[in-house]
Design an enzyme around this catalytic site. Structure first.
Site, short mmCIF file in Angstrom:
data_model
loop_
_atom_site.label_atom_id
_atom_site.label_comp_id
_atom_site.label_asym_id
_atom_site.label_seq_id
_atom_site.Cartn_x
_atom_site.Cartn_y
_atom_site.Cartn_z
N HIS A 80 0.83 -1.21 0.00
CA HIS A 80 0.00 0.00 0.00
C HIS A 80 0.86 1.25 0.00
O HIS A 80 0.96 1.94 1.02
CB HIS A 80 -0.91 0.00 1.24
CG HIS A 80 -2.05 0.96 1.15
ND1 HIS A 80 -1.97 2.27 1.53
CD2 HIS A 80 -3.32 0.78 0.71
CE1 HIS A 80 -3.14 2.87 1.36
NE2 HIS A 80 -3.98 1.98 0.87
N TYR A 81 1.47 1.60 -1.07
CA TYR A 81 1.50 0.91 -2.38
C TYR A 81 2.94 0.60 -2.71
O TYR A 81 3.84 1.26 -2.18
CB TYR A 81 0.90 1.83 -3.44
CG TYR A 81 -0.56 2.14 -3.17
CD1 TYR A 81 -1.55 1.26 -3.57
CD2 TYR A 81 -0.90 3.29 -2.50
CE1 TYR A 81 -2.90 1.54 -3.33
CE2 TYR A 81 -2.24 3.58 -2.24
CZ TYR A 81 -3.24 2.70 -2.65
OH TYR A 81 -4.55 2.98 -2.38
#
Length: 198
Positions: free
Chosen positions: A57-58
């Site tokens: 993330h991410y």
């Protein structure tokens, strides 16, 4: 901004105050607490590259997921309610009102206080029931999130409504309201509720 170097209790007792453990323990320290009707709690969470969700993330732009910030609010608000319960029971038991951070810390670290707060912790069941929060800035690895929670009101059905705010430095990351459901463990089965311990 709170003093991040102080802690209400040492790490060994802190683990006994909450029922959360890694990887879902989202509060690193309680750095401020005021008991009473206008009471509040301030906690901190250090965001690091070691968080298990950061790599996804991410992958090319790591940041703290909003749902994890909401979990910080949920855990912080439960610490607030637990500490308020402790202060009320301490006063009823000893006749001494706890009015300041240092007084609460000293009481919690006494043998009598530690036993009392653990007893209260094990008597409560509950869950984070709902949230209405807005996100204004990102929290990144290397940041320290400071979360402040105040109880707005509690209703007769066991729902506790909290005003919450998270900051990184002077920037507000998120703010709004969350609702926790909490109830005495002995009452919950009679109401058909089988919730895990908070």
């Amino acid at each position: 901004m709170a003093n991040y170097t102080r802690s209400l209790v040492p790490p060994t007792l802190f683990l006994k105050l909450g029922s959360w453990r890694p990887p879902i323990a989202m509060v690193d320290r309680i750095v401020d607490f005021m008991p009473g009707e206008k009471g509040y709690v301030t906690t901190i969470k250090h965001v690091t590259f070691n968080e298990p969700y950061i790599p996804g993330h991410y992958p090319d732009n790591p940041l703290m997921p909003g749902v994890m910030i909401a979990e910080i609010f949920g855990q912080s608000s439960e610490y607030l309610s637990l500490l308020q319960d402790f202060c009320r029971e301490w006063e009823a038991k000893t006749g001494n009102a706890l009015k300041k951070f240092d007084d609460v810390s000293k009481a919690l670290m006494s043998d009598e206080g530690t036993e009392l707060v653990i007893k209260i912790r094990h008597s409560i069941v509950g869950v984070l029931a709902s949230q209405d929060v807005k996100f204004k800035h990102m929290a990144l690895p290397g940041d320290t999130i400071e979360a402040t929670c105040r109880l707005a009101f509690a209703d007769v059905n066991g729902f506790h409504h909290y005003e919450v705010e998270a900051r990184v430095g002077r920037n507000i990351v998120s703010q709004g309201r969350i609702v926790n459901f909490r109830m005495n463990r002995q009452i919950a089965p009679s109401k058909g509720m089988f919730l895990s311990e908070k």
